[in-house]
Write an enzyme that holds these catalytic residues in place. Structure first.
Site, PDB file in Angstrom:
ATOM      1  N   SER A 129       1.008  -1.353   0.050  1.00  0.00           N
ATOM      2  CA  SER A 129      -0.051  -0.083   0.152  1.00  0.00           C
ATOM      3  C   SER A 129       0.828   1.359   0.109  1.00  0.00           C
ATOM      4  O   SER A 129       1.621   1.432  -0.945  1.00  0.00           O
ATOM      5  CB  SER A 129      -1.110  -0.394   1.209  1.00  0.00           C
ATOM      6  OG  SER A 129      -2.069   0.861   0.892  1.00  0.00           O
ATOM      7  N   ASP A 284      -8.546  -5.323  -6.198  1.00  0.00           N
ATOM      8  CA  ASP A 284      -7.980  -3.972  -5.552  1.00  0.00           C
ATOM      9  C   ASP A 284      -8.815  -2.866  -5.893  1.00  0.00           C
ATOM     10  O   ASP A 284      -8.602  -2.679  -7.060  1.00  0.00           O
ATOM     11  CB  ASP A 284      -6.527  -3.897  -5.448  1.00  0.00           C
ATOM     12  CG  ASP A 284      -6.070  -2.991  -4.332  1.00  0.00           C
ATOM     13  OD1 ASP A 284      -6.817  -2.083  -3.979  1.00  0.00           O
ATOM     14  OD2 ASP A 284      -5.050  -3.121  -3.882  1.00  0.00           O
ATOM     15  N   HIS A 313      -7.822  -5.318  -1.775  1.00  0.00           N
ATOM     16  CA  HIS A 313      -6.603  -4.363  -1.152  1.00  0.00           C
ATOM     17  C   HIS A 313      -5.968  -5.436  -0.122  1.00  0.00           C
ATOM     18  O   HIS A 313      -4.778  -5.426   0.168  1.00  0.00           O
ATOM     19  CB  HIS A 313      -6.870  -3.068  -0.545  1.00  0.00           C
ATOM     20  CG  HIS A 313      -5.620  -2.342  -0.358  1.00  0.00           C
ATOM     21  ND1 HIS A 313      -4.716  -2.072  -1.339  1.00  0.00           N
ATOM     22  CD2 HIS A 313      -5.177  -1.765   0.836  1.00  0.00           C
ATOM     23  CE1 HIS A 313      -3.680  -1.344  -0.814  1.00  0.00           C
ATOM     24  NE2 HIS A 313      -4.049  -1.151   0.528  1.00  0.00           N
TER      25      HIS A 313
END
Length: 338
Positions: A129, A284, A313
């Site tokens: 991330s 995602d 995600h």
């Protein structure tokens, strides 16, 4: 006792033109730095996460093996351990905390690695991330130092769609009257819980909810149990101004937006000479594979490898999807062996 150390950066001038006085970079290490100082891995933290929430990927026998490598987890500015709105003294406390970029974070991390440890070459940089955002920056800013990168479920630049998602979460938090424009005297709990509920629709895929994986795979009794227990629970203990400081960093993430590349994102991507595996998750909603596919086209030594998953995600962490973790770990081992 704290399970981390502090690297004192002194008065640290940021890209925004403000000085973070007596700036602190919190970090934790695993394993032992060898005599040649050539076994180090940098593994930055993610949005709202601290070093403890990175540790699930570090284990003997895994790719990030502390018996083989010296693994450094630097905490992002704004996460409550490194310099943040919640721990910086007035007049730069709370909503007056200066805007910090990914570039600011990585330059500070580079100082930690080189000045504190005396390391000249890394083995790998990897991260999930916002950790992926920092990973891209490491590759572009220090190409002679970084031979391998594996950014997973992240991008080198915040997309417009991603920016809009974050605007929704931010608005939910700031709508709480207790937020008081950032000068709250007690936590704006309604806003923090609303922030988590906005996130709930983005962090996991449509299929995750369709197959009721919150019940079957995560052990919650109902959807409401999941929304409160997982998503509200993820954010209501965090400091609101810390969340907003890191959110600004995320929204303004751009590998090219710094003095080195002067706004040229493609040139920054082209500067990454490291052998790279880009690992988006197929579902995602923050960082769809298309974003990484476009980035890979500008990178001279990059492979796009999509993780096929319904975890969205959170295929990347923190340790929620065992099958996807195994896929990620295998890719890391392959890259480290190359």
């Amino acid at each position: 006792m704290a399970d981390y150390e502090i690297f004192e950066l002194g008065d640290y001038v940021l890209q925004c033109g403000k000085t973070l006085r007596k700036a602190k970079l919190a970090f934790k290490t695993f394993g032992t730095l060898n005599a040649a100082k050539d076994n180090a891995i940098v593994y930055p933290t993610w949005y709202s996460g601290q070093h403890t929430e990175n540790e699930w990927l570090i284990e003997p026998g895994k790719a990030l093996d502390p018996d083989k490598y010296f693994i450094i987890i630097p905490n992002m500015f704004g996460n409550g351990l490194s310099s943040s709105p919640s721990n910086t003294p007035a007049p730069w406390d709370g909503p007056r905390f200066p805007n910090v970029t990914a570039y600011d974070n990585v330059v500070a991390q580079h100082r930690l690695v080189t000045e504190h440890f005396g390391i000249e070459t890394l083995v790998l940089v990897t991260g999930w991330s916002m950790g992926a955002l920092q990973t891209y920056h490491w590759g572009a800013l220090y190409p002679d130092m970084v031979p391998r990168i594996l950014p997973f479920q992240g991008s080198a630049k915040c997309s417009r769609h991603n920016f809009v998602f974050l605007e929704g979460a931010k608005a939910a938090l700031q709508a709480d009257a207790a937020f008081a424009e950032g000068w709250y005297t007690s936590p704006p709990n309604k806003g923090l819980r609303a922030f988590g509920r906005v996130y709930a629709g983005w962090g996991l895929s449509q299929t995750f909810y369709r197959i009721e994986a919150d019940l079957t795979h995560m052990g919650y009794a109902s959807l409401e149990d999941f929304l409160v227990g997982f998503w509200e629970g993820l954010f209501y203990t965090r400091d609101a101004n810390d969340l907003l400081a890191m959110l600004w960093t995320w929204q303004n993430g751009d590998i090219g937006a710094n003095p080195v590349f002067k706004g040229d994102t493609k040139a920054a991507l082209a500067a990454i000479r490291a052998k790279a595996i880009l690992m988006p998750a197929s579902t995602d909603l923050y960082f769809p594979p298309e974003d990484n596919r476009i980035e890979a086209e500008s990178m001279p030594n990059a492979e796009l490898r999509v993780i096929e998953t319904w975890w969205g995600h959170f295929a990347g962490g923190p340790g929620t999807s065992p099958d996807d973790i195994a896929t990620l770990d295998a890719a890391l081992k392959e890259l480290l062996a190359s």
